[in-house]
Write an enzyme that holds these catalytic residues in place. Structure first.
Site, PDB file in Angstrom:
ATOM      1  N   PRO A   1     -15.528  -4.217   2.997  1.00  0.00           N
ATOM      2  CA  PRO A   1     -16.879  -4.576   3.436  1.00  0.00           C
ATOM      3  C   PRO A   1     -17.924  -3.511   3.114  1.00  0.00           C
ATOM      4  CG  PRO A   1     -15.586  -3.836   5.312  1.00  0.00           C
ATOM      5  CD  PRO A   1     -14.631  -3.916   4.138  1.00  0.00           C
TER       6      PRO A   1
ATOM      7  N   TYR B   1       0.846  -1.203   0.000  1.00  0.00           N
ATOM      8  CA  TYR B   1       0.000   0.000   0.000  1.00  0.00           C
ATOM      9  C   TYR B   1       0.881   1.254   0.000  1.00  0.00           C
ATOM     10  CZ  TYR B   1      -3.685  -3.288   1.445  1.00  0.00           C
ATOM     11  OH  TYR B   1      -4.568  -4.338   1.545  1.00  0.00           O
TER      12      TYR B   1
HETATM   13  N1  LIG Z   1      -6.336  -8.370   0.944  1.00  0.00           N
HETATM   14  C1  LIG Z   1      -6.588  -7.586  -0.074  1.00  0.00           C
HETATM   15  O1  LIG Z   1      -6.286  -7.932  -1.219  1.00  0.00           O
HETATM   16  C2  LIG Z   1      -7.260  -6.269   0.139  1.00  0.00           C
HETATM   17  C3  LIG Z   1      -7.807  -5.574  -0.953  1.00  0.00           C
HETATM   18  C4  LIG Z   1      -8.446  -4.352  -0.705  1.00  0.00           C
HETATM   19  C5  LIG Z   1      -8.523  -3.852   0.582  1.00  0.00           C
HETATM   20  N2  LIG Z   1      -7.948  -4.552   1.630  1.00  0.00           N
HETATM   21  C6  LIG Z   1      -8.021  -4.051   3.012  1.00  0.00           C
HETATM   22  O2  LIG Z   1      -9.376  -3.830   3.352  1.00  0.00           O
HETATM   23  C7  LIG Z   1      -9.560  -2.506   3.822  1.00  0.00           C
HETATM   24  C8  LIG Z   1     -10.945  -1.994   3.495  1.00  0.00           C
HETATM   25  O3  LIG Z   1     -11.199  -2.029   2.108  1.00  0.00           O
HETATM   26  P1  LIG Z   1     -11.350  -0.714   1.219  1.00  0.00           P
HETATM   27  O4  LIG Z   1     -10.812   0.438   1.975  1.00  0.00           O
HETATM   28  O5  LIG Z   1     -10.772  -1.027  -0.100  1.00  0.00           O
HETATM   29  O6  LIG Z   1     -12.924  -0.591   0.990  1.00  0.00           O
HETATM   30  P2  LIG Z   1     -14.169  -0.327   1.967  1.00  0.00           P
HETATM   31  O7  LIG Z   1     -13.772  -0.489   3.375  1.00  0.00           O
HETATM   32  O8  LIG Z   1     -15.271  -1.151   1.441  1.00  0.00           O
HETATM   33  O9  LIG Z   1     -14.535   1.194   1.621  1.00  0.00           O
HETATM   34  C9  LIG Z   1     -13.663   2.268   1.820  1.00  0.00           C
HETATM   35  C10 LIG Z   1     -14.374   3.511   1.305  1.00  0.00           C
HETATM   36  O10 LIG Z   1     -15.527   3.746   2.110  1.00  0.00           O
HETATM   37  C11 LIG Z   1     -15.503   5.064   2.624  1.00  0.00           C
HETATM   38  N3  LIG Z   1     -16.067   5.019   3.984  1.00  0.00           N
HETATM   39  C12 LIG Z   1     -15.580   4.324   5.043  1.00  0.00           C
HETATM   40  N4  LIG Z   1     -16.403   4.427   6.112  1.00  0.00           N
HETATM   41  C13 LIG Z   1     -17.438   5.226   5.715  1.00  0.00           C
HETATM   42  C14 LIG Z   1     -18.588   5.713   6.361  1.00  0.00           C
HETATM   43  N5  LIG Z   1     -18.876   5.369   7.615  1.00  0.00           N
HETATM   44  N6  LIG Z   1     -19.429   6.534   5.663  1.00  0.00           N
HETATM   45  C15 LIG Z   1     -19.158   6.872   4.369  1.00  0.00           C
HETATM   46  N7  LIG Z   1     -18.067   6.446   3.709  1.00  0.00           N
HETATM   47  C16 LIG Z   1     -17.207   5.614   4.367  1.00  0.00           C
HETATM   48  C17 LIG Z   1     -14.060   5.488   2.610  1.00  0.00           C
HETATM   49  O11 LIG Z   1     -13.998   6.882   2.514  1.00  0.00           O
HETATM   50  P3  LIG Z   1     -12.762   7.763   3.043  1.00  0.00           P
HETATM   51  O12 LIG Z   1     -11.561   7.209   2.349  1.00  0.00           O
HETATM   52  O13 LIG Z   1     -13.131   9.129   2.623  1.00  0.00           O
HETATM   53  O14 LIG Z   1     -12.664   7.603   4.493  1.00  0.00           O
HETATM   54  C18 LIG Z   1     -13.544   4.775   1.364  1.00  0.00           C
HETATM   55  O15 LIG Z   1     -13.843   5.549   0.216  1.00  0.00           O
HETATM   56  C19 LIG Z   1      -8.430  -1.712   3.134  1.00  0.00           C
HETATM   57  O16 LIG Z   1      -8.177  -0.504   3.816  1.00  0.00           O
HETATM   58  C20 LIG Z   1      -7.299  -2.715   3.200  1.00  0.00           C
HETATM   59  O17 LIG Z   1      -6.695  -2.648   4.475  1.00  0.00           O
HETATM   60  C21 LIG Z   1      -7.346  -5.745   1.411  1.00  0.00           C
END
Ligand SMILES: NC(=O)c1ccc[n+]([C@@H]2O[C@H](COP(=O)([O-])OP(=O)(O)OC[C@H]3O[C@@H](n4cnc5c(N)ncnc54)[C@H](OP(=O)(O)O)[C@@H]3O)[C@@H](O)[C@H]2O)c1
Length: 323
Positions: free
Chosen positions: A212, A58
């Site tokens: 999620p 990352y």
């Molecule tokens: N193992 C893997 O291959 C893999 C792949 C992808 C992700 N991950 C891990 O999973 C974590 C989560 O996934 P993700 O960040 O890709 O997607 P996510 O958690 O589904 O969504 C993140 C998005 O949601 C927004 N958000 C978060 N909380 C919110 C709320 N309460 N109200 C409104 N908007 C909200 C964030 O905005 P802001 O940014 O403006 O806060 C961001 O744009 C990552 O940070 C990473 O650590 C792992």
């Protein structure tokens, strides 16, 4: 505060973790701010044992450095629960060109680099980020288990693997956690025959849903496909573009309807749905904003009814592929 045990690790963590990726990588670069991100991580540290999810890929080390800075600033190197990952190499940061390297040499080298960036003596949970098709999984997993014996890592996890791959690794060294994408618009890990969540439940491992919130879509925050700046992963993602975006709004509508019944936010409902998939589930929603972290952690207290779950399960399947 309620907690969930993180698989067989003996670690009790807040039911909702914090994904740190977006602070360095993937989404809306213009909205990234290291100082605010540091405040978010410290807020998580103050909220109790919140599972912090990062990876060396990352931002090509930037994200681990950020987590390390937050741990140092808060004086919390010892009681934080930190998960990071190896096995994906950033070939070009600007174009996000990636490759895989699951060789034992790479794993040993990258573990040392991650320990340094995080400023810790031991990594609580170390994932193989992706299986490298050029390296037998047992070889990568063997190298990871040597890190446990060397005291550099406490527990091992896998990301985006099949049940067969998890079982093969488990025969060599216990799988403490598997991380895969799971949300209301990506439900494959729950398939009763092939889903990895069921394998985790049966083998005492934690299942850690990534993305999620459907990369933000399920929060209801985005209303048009052009809400995303150039370079944001979502600007060209099949689910966020063109007619698929509009079709997928029907999923968000279902989430919103349930949220209204509970005076909750759509994000909280999307997270509570993942938590309802089993006591072994610990989602890691990503945010870089303090108010969203507050919102997400509070989802642990939201109890969805059988009718809510049935309505959410009945939401349409996603239009468009994940990547
Ligand atoms: N193992 C893997 O291959 C893999 C792949 C992808 C992700 N991950 C891990 O999973 C974590 C989560 O996934 P993700 O960040 O890709 O997607 P996510 O958690 O589904 O969504 C993140 C998005 O949601 C927004 N958000 C978060 N909380 C919110 C709320 N309460 N109200 C409104 N908007 C909200 C964030 O905005 P802001 O940014 O403006 O806060 C961001 O744009 C990552 O940070 C990473 O650590 C792992």
């Amino acid at each position: 505060m309620s907690t969930r045990s993180l698989g067989p690790t003996g670690l009790d963590v807040h039911p909702v973790g914090l994904g740190c990726m977006g602070m360095s990588w993937g989404y809306a670069e213009s909205q990234r701010d290291d100082e605010v991100s540091l405040a978010v991580i410290r807020q998580a540290l103050d909220a109790g044992p919140v599972l912090l999810d990062t990876a060396d890929a990352y931002g090509d080390g930037h994200n681990e450095t950020l987590v390390g800075r937050a741990l140092a600033l808060a004086g919390r190197r010892h009681d934080a629960v930190v998960a990071t990952k190896t096995g994906i190499v950033v070939d070009d940061l600007a174009t996000r060109t990636l490759s895989r390297d699951g060789s034992p040499e790479h794993i040993r080298r990258s573990a040392d680099a991650s320990l340094k960036r995080l400023g810790v003596d031991v990594i609580d949970l170390y994932y193989l980020h992706r299986v490298d098709p050029a390296v037998p999984l047992q070889e990568s997993w063997g190298a990871l288990s040597e890190l446990v014996r060397a005291g550099k890592v406490r527990h091992l996890g896998l990301s985006e693997v099949t049940r067969e791959q998890a079982a093969a690794a488990h025969r060599v060294h216990p799988v403490a956690a598997v991380q895969s994408e799971l949300s209301l618009w990506t439900r494959e890990p729950l398939d009763p025959g092939t889903g990895i969540s069921g394998w985790c439940a049966a083998h005492g491992a934690a299942f850690v849903p990534f993305a999620p919130l459907g990369r933000g879509f399920l929060t209801g925050r985005y209303t048009r496909p052009d809400d995303f700046e150039a370079g944001d992963f979502r600007a060209t993602n099949p689910r966020f573009t063109g007619a698929a975006f509009t079709a997928n709004l029907r999923i968000t509508d279902a989430v919103r309807k349930v949220a209204a019944r509970h005076d909750a936010t759509a994000a909280q409902v999307a997270l509570a749905w993942t938590l309802a998939q089993g006591g072994h589930v610990v989602p890691v929603p990503g945010t870089k904003q303090p108010r969203y972290l507050t919102d997400n952690l509070a989802a642990a207290a939201l109890r969805l009814t059988a009718a809510d779950l049935s309505d959410l399960d009945g939401a349409p399947a996603a239009t468009g592929s994940r990547y």
